[in-house]
Design a protein around this motif. Structure first.
Motif, PDB file in Angstrom:
ATOM      1  N   TYR A  69       0.797  -1.215   0.043  1.00 50.03           N
ATOM      2  CA  TYR A  69      -0.188   0.002  -0.050  1.00 50.03           C
ATOM      3  C   TYR A  69       0.760   1.322  -0.099  1.00 50.03           C
ATOM      4  O   TYR A  69       0.555   2.226  -0.712  1.00 50.03           O
ATOM      5  N   LEU A  70       1.940   1.443   0.890  1.00 53.23           N
ATOM      6  CA  LEU A  70       2.660   2.577   0.961  1.00 53.23           C
ATOM      7  C   LEU A  70       3.436   2.860  -0.289  1.00 53.23           C
ATOM      8  O   LEU A  70       3.786   3.819  -0.655  1.00 53.23           O
ATOM      9  N   GLY A  71       3.832   1.609  -1.099  1.00 49.61           N
ATOM     10  CA  GLY A  71       4.352   1.679  -2.468  1.00 49.61           C
ATOM     11  C   GLY A  71       3.564   2.360  -3.565  1.00 49.61           C
ATOM     12  O   GLY A  71       4.044   3.403  -4.167  1.00 49.61           O
ATOM     13  N   ILE A  72       2.267   2.205  -3.328  1.00 53.32           N
ATOM     14  CA  ILE A  72       1.410   2.730  -4.180  1.00 53.32           C
ATOM     15  C   ILE A  72       1.141   4.320  -3.753  1.00 53.32           C
ATOM     16  O   ILE A  72       1.113   5.215  -4.635  1.00 53.32           O
ATOM     17  N   VAL A  73       0.983   4.633  -2.605  1.00 58.25           N
ATOM     18  CA  VAL A  73       0.916   5.798  -2.082  1.00 58.25           C
ATOM     19  C   VAL A  73       2.295   6.846  -2.503  1.00 58.25           C
ATOM     20  O   VAL A  73       2.004   7.792  -2.717  1.00 58.25           O
ATOM     21  N   LYS A  74       3.428   6.114  -2.342  1.00 58.73           N
ATOM     22  CA  LYS A  74       4.570   6.785  -2.494  1.00 58.73           C
ATOM     23  C   LYS A  74       4.534   7.334  -4.092  1.00 58.73           C
ATOM     24  O   LYS A  74       5.063   8.333  -4.434  1.00 58.73           O
ATOM     25  N   ALA A  75       4.082   6.526  -4.840  1.00 54.15           N
ATOM     26  CA  ALA A  75       3.909   6.782  -6.270  1.00 54.15           C
ATOM     27  C   ALA A  75       3.032   7.834  -6.761  1.00 54.15           C
ATOM     28  O   ALA A  75       3.059   8.291  -7.680  1.00 54.15           O
ATOM     29  N   THR A  76       1.766   7.906  -6.028  1.00 55.75           N
ATOM     30  CA  THR A  76       0.606   8.326  -6.414  1.00 55.75           C
ATOM     31  C   THR A  76       0.189   9.650  -5.458  1.00 55.75           C
ATOM     32  O   THR A  76      -0.510  10.539  -6.131  1.00 55.75           O
ATOM     33  N   CYS A  77       0.663   9.961  -4.261  1.00 53.12           N
ATOM     34  CA  CYS A  77       0.232  10.719  -3.517  1.00 53.12           C
ATOM     35  C   CYS A  77       1.204  11.766  -2.866  1.00 53.12           C
ATOM     36  O   CYS A  77       2.687  11.499  -3.215  1.00 53.12           O
ATOM     37  N   SER A  78       1.010  12.844  -2.050  1.00 49.29           N
ATOM     38  CA  SER A  78       2.014  13.715  -1.652  1.00 49.29           C
ATOM     39  C   SER A  78       2.787  13.285  -0.514  1.00 49.29           C
ATOM     40  O   SER A  78       2.652  12.085   0.081  1.00 49.29           O
ATOM     41  N   SER A  79       4.044  13.776  -0.403  1.00 55.03           N
ATOM     42  CA  SER A  79       4.869  13.093   0.754  1.00 55.03           C
ATOM     43  C   SER A  79       4.212  13.260   2.091  1.00 55.03           C
ATOM     44  O   SER A  79       4.500  12.474   3.138  1.00 55.03           O
ATOM     45  N   LYS A  80       3.407  14.259   2.358  1.00 55.59           N
ATOM     46  CA  LYS A  80       2.917  14.427   3.736  1.00 55.59           C
ATOM     47  C   LYS A  80       1.698  13.235   3.950  1.00 55.59           C
ATOM     48  O   LYS A  80       1.854  12.772   4.915  1.00 55.59           O
ATOM     49  N   TYR A  81       1.110  13.053   2.603  1.00 56.93           N
ATOM     50  CA  TYR A  81       0.006  11.844   2.858  1.00 56.93           C
ATOM     51  C   TYR A  81       0.786  10.553   3.124  1.00 56.93           C
ATOM     52  O   TYR A  81       0.405   9.656   3.849  1.00 56.93           O
ATOM     53  N   LEU A  82       1.871  10.407   2.524  1.00 60.66           N
ATOM     54  CA  LEU A  82       2.956   9.285   2.699  1.00 60.66           C
ATOM     55  C   LEU A  82       3.269   9.231   4.298  1.00 60.66           C
ATOM     56  O   LEU A  82       3.305   8.295   4.838  1.00 60.66           O
ATOM     57  N   GLU A  83       3.985  10.339   4.658  1.00 63.31           N
ATOM     58  CA  GLU A  83       4.202  10.428   5.936  1.00 63.31           C
ATOM     59  C   GLU A  83       3.198  10.222   6.975  1.00 63.31           C
ATOM     60  O   GLU A  83       3.287   9.309   7.980  1.00 63.31           O
ATOM     61  N   SER A  84       2.080  10.662   6.660  1.00 60.15           N
ATOM     62  CA  SER A  84       0.745  10.330   7.722  1.00 60.15           C
ATOM     63  C   SER A  84       0.457   8.868   7.767  1.00 60.15           C
ATOM     64  O   SER A  84       0.276   8.501   8.867  1.00 60.15           O
ATOM     65  N   HIS A  85       0.511   8.033   6.743  1.00 65.03           N
ATOM     66  CA  HIS A  85       0.094   6.822   6.469  1.00 65.03           C
ATOM     67  C   HIS A  85       1.239   5.943   6.917  1.00 65.03           C
ATOM     68  O   HIS A  85       0.828   4.860   7.716  1.00 65.03           O
ATOM     69  N   GLY A  86       2.319   6.374   6.722  1.00 61.76           N
ATOM     70  CA  GLY A  86       3.411   5.531   7.542  1.00 61.76           C
ATOM     71  C   GLY A  86       3.558   5.574   8.873  1.00 61.76           C
ATOM     72  O   GLY A  86       3.698   4.525   9.723  1.00 61.76           O
ATOM     73  N   SER A  87       3.067   6.856   9.582  1.00 68.01           N
ATOM     74  CA  SER A  87       3.019   6.847  11.019  1.00 68.01           C
ATOM     75  C   SER A  87       1.661   6.094  11.410  1.00 68.01           C
ATOM     76  O   SER A  87       2.032   5.449  12.364  1.00 68.01           O
ATOM     77  N   SER A  88       0.752   5.984  10.764  1.00 68.56           N
ATOM     78  CA  SER A  88      -0.407   5.418  11.131  1.00 68.56           C
ATOM     79  C   SER A  88      -0.052   3.750  11.057  1.00 68.56           C
ATOM     80  O   SER A  88      -0.389   3.019  11.971  1.00 68.56           O
ATOM     81  N   SER A  89       0.743   3.295  10.185  1.00 60.59           N
ATOM     82  CA  SER A  89       1.119   1.889   9.953  1.00 60.59           C
ATOM     83  C   SER A  89       2.248   1.394  10.949  1.00 60.59           C
ATOM     84  O   SER A  89       2.071   0.545  11.750  1.00 60.59           O
ATOM     85  N   LYS A  90       2.884   2.490  11.584  1.00 61.04           N
ATOM     86  CA  LYS A  90       3.958   2.129  12.636  1.00 61.04           C
ATOM     87  C   LYS A  90       2.988   1.848  14.065  1.00 61.04           C
ATOM     88  O   LYS A  90       3.232   0.884  14.595  1.00 61.04           O
ATOM     89  N   HIS A  91       1.940   2.477  14.390  1.00 61.30           N
ATOM     90  CA  HIS A  91       1.301   2.245  15.361  1.00 61.30           C
ATOM     91  C   HIS A  91       0.447   0.988  15.241  1.00 61.30           C
ATOM     92  O   HIS A  91       0.337   0.257  16.183  1.00 61.30           O
ATOM     93  N   LEU A  92       0.004   0.777  13.758  1.00 60.66           N
ATOM     94  CA  LEU A  92      -0.573  -0.610  13.728  1.00 60.66           C
ATOM     95  C   LEU A  92       0.267  -1.822  13.860  1.00 60.66           C
ATOM     96  O   LEU A  92      -0.107  -2.902  14.499  1.00 60.66           O
ATOM     97  N   VAL A  93       1.555  -1.673  13.429  1.00 61.93           N
ATOM     98  CA  VAL A  93       2.428  -2.863  13.603  1.00 61.93           C
ATOM     99  C   VAL A  93       2.820  -2.741  15.101  1.00 61.93           C
ATOM    100  O   VAL A  93       3.073  -3.965  15.676  1.00 61.93           O
ATOM    101  N   GLY A  94       2.718  -1.750  15.748  1.00 61.03           N
ATOM    102  CA  GLY A  94       3.340  -1.742  16.982  1.00 61.03           C
ATOM    103  C   GLY A  94       2.141  -2.586  17.959  1.00 61.03           C
ATOM    104  O   GLY A  94       2.874  -3.191  18.903  1.00 61.03           O
ATOM    105  N   TYR A  95       1.112  -2.396  17.578  1.00 62.64           N
ATOM    106  CA  TYR A  95      -0.021  -3.402  18.430  1.00 62.64           C
ATOM    107  C   TYR A  95      -0.323  -4.549  17.938  1.00 62.64           C
ATOM    108  O   TYR A  95      -0.215  -5.537  18.752  1.00 62.64           O
ATOM    109  N   PHE A  96      -0.273  -4.833  16.653  1.00 62.44           N
ATOM    110  CA  PHE A  96      -0.572  -6.268  16.325  1.00 62.44           C
ATOM    111  C   PHE A  96       0.557  -6.941  15.923  1.00 62.44           C
ATOM    112  O   PHE A  96       0.566  -8.343  15.945  1.00 62.44           O
ATOM    113  N   GLY A  97       1.813  -6.315  15.520  1.00 62.47           N
ATOM    114  CA  GLY A  97       2.969  -7.013  15.289  1.00 62.47           C
ATOM    115  C   GLY A  97       2.869  -7.217  13.496  1.00 62.47           C
ATOM    116  O   GLY A  97       1.918  -7.424  13.050  1.00 62.47           O
ATOM    117  N   ASP A  98       4.125  -7.208  13.198  1.00 57.37           N
ATOM    118  CA  ASP A  98       4.135  -7.165  11.325  1.00 57.37           C
ATOM    119  C   ASP A  98       4.047  -8.672  10.756  1.00 57.37           C
ATOM    120  O   ASP A  98       3.759  -8.666   9.749  1.00 57.37           O
TER     121      ASP A  98
END
Length: 156
Positions: free
Chosen positions: A21-50
């Protein structure tokens, strides 16, 4: 040709879904949008595990995660929730999941706290304690105009 259902061989780990998903976001969206989704994903992985299989995340797990997220990230948790919901919508659209576990989360209502205001009597009491006339006028102007401190400081 045989079609694969969302519950068979297309199951991804959380880490695999995020990378795709982040690969697609990186290719199609702004860097701020990518940064926001990256931060969200870190919290998700921190809770559930990768290594967590995305089809093992239930609505109940998702609800518990959002409650913990709300407690740990008081400012911005709604943005993270929205981003995670988009991530799992992507998984549904690409048939990795049949249903988004984050789609029916009940977000707790936040009570609106009414700001406290000073009444005329309280302003008069404060002004009676101020000896400097210029400062007294500034206080009166501030209280009755509703100006912010920075706005008062910029007055000439």
């Amino acid at each position: 040709m045989e079609c694969e259902s969302a519950s068979t061989n297309n199951v991804l780990s959380l880490n695999e879904l995020i990378k795709e998903y982040l690969g697609i976001v990186k290719a199609t969206c702004s860097s701020k949008y990518l940064e926001s989704h990256g931060s969200s994903s870190k919290h998700l992985v921190g809770y559930f595990g990768d290594d967590m299989q995305i089809d093992k995340i239930t609505n109940k797990n998702a609800q518990a995660f959002i409650i913990e997220l709300k407690d740990n990230v008081q400012k911005g948790w709604k943005t993270y929730y929205r981003n995670i919901k988009v991530l799992f919508n992507y998984a549904v659209e690409n048939e990795y999941l049949e249903k988004n576990p984050f789609s029916n989360i009940k977000i707790p209502k936040v009570q609106n706290v009414t700001p406290a205001y000073l009444n005329k009597h309280q302003v008069d009491e404060i002004c009676n304690l101020i000896e400097n006339d210029v400062l007294k006028e500034i206080v009166i102007t501030t209280f009755y105009s509703g100006l912010r401190l920075s706005e008062v400081c910029s007055l000439k």
